[in-house]
Design a protein around this motif. Structure first.
Motif, short mmCIF file in Angstrom:
data_model
loop_
_atom_site.label_atom_id
_atom_site.label_comp_id
_atom_site.label_asym_id
_atom_site.label_seq_id
_atom_site.Cartn_x
_atom_site.Cartn_y
_atom_site.Cartn_z
N LYS B 147 0.87 -1.17 0.00
CA LYS B 147 0.00 0.00 0.00
C LYS B 147 0.91 1.22 0.00
CE LYS B 147 -4.07 -1.95 2.15
NZ LYS B 147 -4.86 -2.14 3.36
N ILE B 148 0.76 2.03 -1.04
CA ILE B 148 1.68 3.14 -1.22
C ILE B 148 0.89 4.44 -1.27
CG2 ILE B 148 3.53 4.08 -2.68
CD1 ILE B 148 3.26 1.00 -3.93
N GLY B 149 1.14 5.33 -0.32
CA GLY B 149 0.45 6.61 -0.32
C GLY B 149 -0.10 6.96 1.05
N LEU B 150 -0.97 7.96 1.08
CA LEU B 150 -1.55 8.39 2.35
C LEU B 150 -2.63 7.41 2.77
CD1 LEU B 150 -2.12 12.01 3.35
CD2 LEU B 150 -3.75 10.29 4.05
N GLN B 151 -2.46 6.80 3.93
CA GLN B 151 -3.37 5.73 4.31
C GLN B 151 -3.62 5.72 5.82
OE1 GLN B 151 -1.10 1.85 3.91
NE2 GLN B 151 0.37 3.27 3.02
N PRO B 152 -4.76 5.17 6.23
CA PRO B 152 -5.03 5.07 7.66
C PRO B 152 -4.20 3.96 8.29
CG PRO B 152 -6.84 4.13 6.43
CD PRO B 152 -5.87 4.64 5.43
N PHE B 153 -3.88 4.12 9.56
CA PHE B 153 -3.16 3.08 10.28
C PHE B 153 -3.82 2.88 11.64
CE2 PHE B 153 -0.02 1.67 13.40
CZ PHE B 153 0.41 0.50 12.81
N HIS B 154 -4.06 1.63 11.99
CA HIS B 154 -4.62 1.28 13.29
C HIS B 154 -3.70 0.24 13.90
CE1 HIS B 154 -7.23 -0.02 16.46
NE2 HIS B 154 -8.29 0.60 16.01
N ASP B 155 -3.09 0.56 15.05
CA ASP B 155 -2.16 -0.38 15.65
C ASP B 155 -2.88 -1.64 16.13
OD1 ASP B 155 -3.14 -0.18 18.39
OD2 ASP B 155 -2.31 1.83 18.39
N ALA B 156 -2.12 -2.63 16.57
CA ALA B 156 -2.72 -3.89 17.05
C ALA B 156 -2.95 -3.84 18.55
CB ALA B 156 -1.80 -5.05 16.69
N TYR B 157 -2.97 -2.61 19.14
CA TYR B 157 -3.04 -2.44 20.59
C TYR B 157 -4.18 -1.51 20.98
CZ TYR B 157 1.07 -5.08 19.97
OH TYR B 157 1.89 -6.10 19.58
N VAL B 161 -1.40 3.18 20.70
CA VAL B 161 -0.13 3.67 20.16
C VAL B 161 -0.40 4.66 19.02
CG1 VAL B 161 2.06 3.08 19.05
CG2 VAL B 161 1.09 1.55 20.77
N LEU B 162 -1.09 4.22 17.99
CA LEU B 162 -1.38 5.11 16.86
C LEU B 162 -2.63 4.69 16.12
CD1 LEU B 162 -0.60 7.40 14.87
CD2 LEU B 162 0.88 5.79 13.69
N LEU B 163 -3.58 5.61 16.06
CA LEU B 163 -4.70 5.46 15.15
C LEU B 163 -4.72 6.78 14.39
CD1 LEU B 163 -8.39 4.48 16.03
CD2 LEU B 163 -7.80 6.05 14.24
N GLY B 164 -4.30 6.72 13.14
CA GLY B 164 -4.21 7.97 12.40
C GLY B 164 -4.07 7.70 10.93
N LYS B 165 -3.76 8.74 10.20
CA LYS B 165 -3.52 8.59 8.77
C LYS B 165 -2.25 9.33 8.43
CE LYS B 165 -7.25 11.92 8.51
NZ LYS B 165 -8.59 12.27 8.11
N ALA B 166 -1.42 8.72 7.61
CA ALA B 166 -0.14 9.32 7.27
C ALA B 166 0.33 8.76 5.94
CB ALA B 166 0.89 9.01 8.36
#
Lengths: 94, 459
Positions: B147-157, B161-166
């Protein structure tokens, strides 16, 4: 020249009949809308219904679909599930 | 001779055309680009002495009763080019009813066309946020995708730690029951102005042991030497200067009808303290256990969270576990899991981000919290839920008379209008604990309450 025209006409007819025949059979068993976005004109569904239908079709397995087609359906299921995750992602905008 | 050659060429051309037609007709239908459009609508009408459309805790001695309506539309478009290649995009528009018009602020009339504006008369403001804009590419015949580009991320915790988009690149490899993910996100960088940047590295493993047990492990790294400067750009007002490593394990197991999951994540590294202008060593952790089990006619849910805190953040090392924060110093982690309305962020939040505990790090104090909830489906269309949450600081670092933050009681009645539209009525109240006793100039803030009506649907 006549022969070529005749051959061409024959080929097209055979091909058309084969294709129509194939479609007839597939229409009974395969979901062409899910597979190839064909015959979807009368179908309006939301993404939850699409997921339900995809899971149902995948369950039919190789009795109905070729491995290539099953792979295609699985890709579509993954796409739809990722779309729901995106649509419902919990993040306020402030 | 020329005539024969011409005829032969004609014959060949016709044969090729015939063959092509035959092939086209006999081949299975091929795909052009498949376009997929989806949409999600959310609206919340709120009456509260705490929620006011802002961000962060909002304790007051004599709060007014706020009435507000917030709304959001999410536009999702996916274009699949082939089995291997897909474009994923999503943009969202959100605003408070009545706030901002013609690119102006409703209160000051300043030209500040901004996000979350344009809800006032004329509704005219640039207000578009990117949720996703990336390409998803899978290698043909290999279980490896990117997956290449601006995308959401949800950690496994549970988003501690991080729920965001980058913007970044995430590679996923599937080998049977083992899924591995390796990713990199560029959090901050202005290449033409500074060589400084913020980065986040992800290494996630998920393994399905059997039908009743799934385990996972992760290594995350958050590095940032970002500097926040004044408008002229010649003075550094705040700086990150951090390198934090996260090592985590997580698991989910079924015990008959019950599901238990949880995690432990350890944090180690260094970070710069802007108050003391010194680098501090970080040694911290967070842990969680959650369970769901059918009880009577419904489902009982429980969750426990411990986020380590630090009693004296400006002295010695740091023991407060922290998720990722943005360049503004605001947390990009949202512990929405326990279904709180006020103690923690709620999953249905649109703009308003008022919470008693803004992030599990809780300004370095950390948190010890327990939650219990019950969901009951009364019919196909009607369901009710009730939740209780209790929270205390892990370390009292603000010289407060006690550690107990408060107890939240909340409830929800949800009515399914049709297959994909829901109307929800929610209410919540927090009995503030002794942590807040005398916290505003020796006086105690009022207990927060909220009542919300929500309308949501997506298709």
């Amino acid at each position: 020249m006549k022969k070529i025209v005749l051959l061409l006409a024959l080929l097209i007819t055979v091909a058309a009949v084969t294709f129509a025949d194939e479609q007839k059979v597939e229409k009974l068993e395969k979901d062409l809308c899910l597979l190839y976005s064909q015959n979807c004109a009368t179908r309006l569904e939301n993404i939850q219904e699409k997921i339900k239908r995809l899971k149902g079709e995948i369950q039919k397995g190789e009795r109905v679909y070729t491995p290539e087609e099953l792979k295609k359906l699985q890709i579509k299921l993954k796409d739809a599930e990722e779309t729901i995750d995106l649509l419902l992602r919990p993040q306020p905008s402030r | 001779m020329h005539e024969v050659e011409r005829r032969m060429k004609q014959k060949l051309a016709l044969t090729v055309v015939a063959a092509a037609v035959a092939l086209f007709a006999a081949a299975p239908p091929t795909l052009a680009v498949e376009h997929d459009f989806h949409f999600a609508y959310n609206a919340r009408a709120i009456v509260s002495n705490f929620d006011d459309g802002g961000c962060g805790p909002n304790f007051q001695l004599n709060p007014r009763t706020n009435r507000l309506v917030e709304q959001r539309g999410r536009f999702n478009y996916g274009g699949r080019i082939s089995n291997e290649l897909k474009l994923v995009t999503q943009f969202d528009v959100a605003f408070l009813w009545g706030d901002g018009f013609y690119g102006k602020d409703s209160l000051t009339l300043e030209e500040n066309a901004d996000r979350n504006k344009g809800g006032g008369l004329a509704a005219d403001t640039v207000n578009l946020k990117t949720d996703a804009l990336y390409v998803d590419y899978s290698l043909p015949a290999k279980p490896l995708s990117f997956k290449i580009g601006l995308q959401p991320f949800h950690d496994a915790y549970k988003a501690t730690v991080l729920l965001g988009k980058a913007a970044g690149l995430v590679a996923t490899h599937n080998a049977g029951d083992l899924q591995s993910q390796l990713g990199w996100f560029l959090l901050q960088a202005v290449p033409e102005k500074t060589r400084r940047s913020g980065n986040f590295i992800v290494l996630d493993e998920k393994y399905k042991v059997n039908d009743t047990l799934r385990v996972g492990g992760s290594y995350y790294a958050w590095q940032s030497d970002w500097e926040i400067r004044n408008v002229a750009g010649d003075t550094v007002t705040r700086q990150d200067g951090l390198l934090l490593h996260y090592l985590g394990v997580n698991a989910e197991a079924n015990f008959g009808p019950a599901v238990v999951d949880g995690f432990f994540i350890y944090q180690n590294g260094t970070k710069f303290n802007n108050n003391t202008q010194t680098k501090q060593h970080v040694n911290a952790f967070a842990a969680n256990v959650s369970g769901r089990v059918p009880v009577g006619p419904g489902t009982l849910r429980t969750t426990f969270l411990y986020n380590s805190g630090d009693a004296a953040p400006n002295k010695g090392g740091r023991n407060d576990f922290t998720g990722v924060v943005n360049a503004d110093g605001m947390p990009e982690n949202y512990f929405y899991y326990p279904e709180m309305l006020l103690l923690f962020i709620n999953k249905y939040a649109i703009i308003d981000n008022r919470n008693v505990i803004h992030s599990p790090n809780n300004d370095g104090a950390g948190v010890i919290a327990g939650f219990i909830g019950y969901d009951h489906k009364l019919s196909d269309d009607l369901s009710v839920s009730a939740n209780v949450g209790l929270a205390a600081v892990a370390k009292n670092n603000a010289d407060r008379p006690g550690d107990y933050i408060g107890t939240e009681l909340n409830g929800e009645v949800a009515y399914k209008i049709n297959g994909n539209a829901n109307l929800r009525l929610q209410g919540g109240y927090v009995y503030l604990g002794d942590y807040f006793k005398g916290s505003i100039n020796g006086k105690t803030p009022e207990n927060p309450y909220t009542t919300r009506v929500l309308l949501d649907f997506y298709y």
